[in-house]
Write an enzyme that holds these catalytic residues in place. Sequence first.
Site, PDB file in Angstrom:
ATOM      1  N   TYR A  85       0.716  -1.423  -0.185  1.00  0.00           N
ATOM      2  CA  TYR A  85      -0.081  -0.112   0.009  1.00  0.00           C
ATOM      3  C   TYR A  85       1.086   1.673  -0.208  1.00  0.00           C
ATOM      4  CZ  TYR A  85      -4.144  -3.253   1.233  1.00  0.00           C
ATOM      5  OH  TYR A  85      -4.909  -3.949   1.014  1.00  0.00           O
ATOM      6  N   PHE A 143      -5.625   7.161   6.923  1.00  0.00           N
ATOM      7  CA  PHE A 143      -6.897   6.471   7.544  1.00  0.00           C
ATOM      8  C   PHE A 143      -5.504   5.005   7.247  1.00  0.00           C
ATOM      9  CE2 PHE A 143      -7.123   7.006   3.008  1.00  0.00           C
ATOM     10  CZ  PHE A 143      -6.510   5.923   1.784  1.00  0.00           C
ATOM     11  N   ARG A 173     -11.836  -7.191 -11.654  1.00  0.00           N
ATOM     12  CA  ARG A 173     -12.101  -6.287 -10.929  1.00  0.00           C
ATOM     13  C   ARG A 173     -13.771  -6.345 -10.772  1.00  0.00           C
ATOM     14  NH1 ARG A 173      -8.468  -3.761  -7.833  1.00  0.00           N
ATOM     15  NH2 ARG A 173     -10.171  -1.569  -8.752  1.00  0.00           N
ATOM     16  N   THR A 193     -14.287  -0.636  -4.695  1.00  0.00           N
ATOM     17  CA  THR A 193     -14.177  -0.119  -3.548  1.00  0.00           C
ATOM     18  C   THR A 193     -15.047  -0.111  -2.756  1.00  0.00           C
ATOM     19  OG1 THR A 193     -11.682   0.019  -4.852  1.00  0.00           O
ATOM     20  CG2 THR A 193     -11.507   0.297  -2.745  1.00  0.00           C
ATOM     21  N   ARG A 199     -18.408  -7.365  -3.360  1.00  0.00           N
ATOM     22  CA  ARG A 199     -18.553  -5.978  -2.493  1.00  0.00           C
ATOM     23  C   ARG A 199     -20.242  -6.067  -2.043  1.00  0.00           C
ATOM     24  NH1 ARG A 199     -13.295  -3.491  -4.549  1.00  0.00           N
ATOM     25  NH2 ARG A 199     -11.389  -4.482  -3.533  1.00  0.00           N
ATOM     26  N   ASN A 209     -13.519  -3.903   3.182  1.00  0.00           N
ATOM     27  CA  ASN A 209     -14.381  -5.100   1.594  1.00  0.00           C
ATOM     28  C   ASN A 209     -14.668  -6.079   1.566  1.00  0.00           C
ATOM     29  OD1 ASN A 209     -12.186  -4.351   0.538  1.00  0.00           O
ATOM     30  ND2 ASN A 209     -12.344  -2.748  -0.415  1.00  0.00           N
ATOM     31  N   GLU A 227       2.373  -7.535  -8.368  1.00  0.00           N
ATOM     32  CA  GLU A 227       1.782  -8.077  -6.868  1.00  0.00           C
ATOM     33  C   GLU A 227       2.082  -9.850  -6.593  1.00  0.00           C
ATOM     34  OE1 GLU A 227      -1.656  -5.058  -6.078  1.00  0.00           O
ATOM     35  OE2 GLU A 227      -2.119  -7.076  -7.034  1.00  0.00           O
TER      36      GLU A 227
END
Length: 134
Positions: A51, A59, A87, A93, A104, A114, A128
């Site tokens: 991230y 946050f 996706r 999101t 979600r 989520n 990733e």
Amino acid sequence: MAVERTYIMLKPDCVRRGLMGRVISRIEDKGYKIVDAKMMHLTSDKLREHYAHLVDKPFYPNLEAFMMSGPVLAMIVEGENAILGMRNLMGATKFEDAAAGTIRGDFANTTTENLIHGSDSPETAGAEIKRFFG
């Protein structure tokens, strides 16, 4: 159409709520193949790398605490147009924007918790997958 590999992670809330089987079924029902998977606990260092684009956001500490609150299921998912397809299957999101019928939209109840993460591009998928699977 192209066969792609993407990185998918079922987050701690998905594991804690016992939704892994239902989410995996949706992935497989869509025609995608899970070619590798492992349960893992994420470290602060790994999360800061994953991230990096969010670390300076106000946050982020809550996000990191949530992502370290329990195990995640890391997966490599393969199939025709798997990145965009996953996706779409995951949904927006922000849980309030996620359409019914998406993972979600049907199961998430906050934006932080989520349920699922998925790569957003071939470049991100490659990075990733390397980050979590070596």
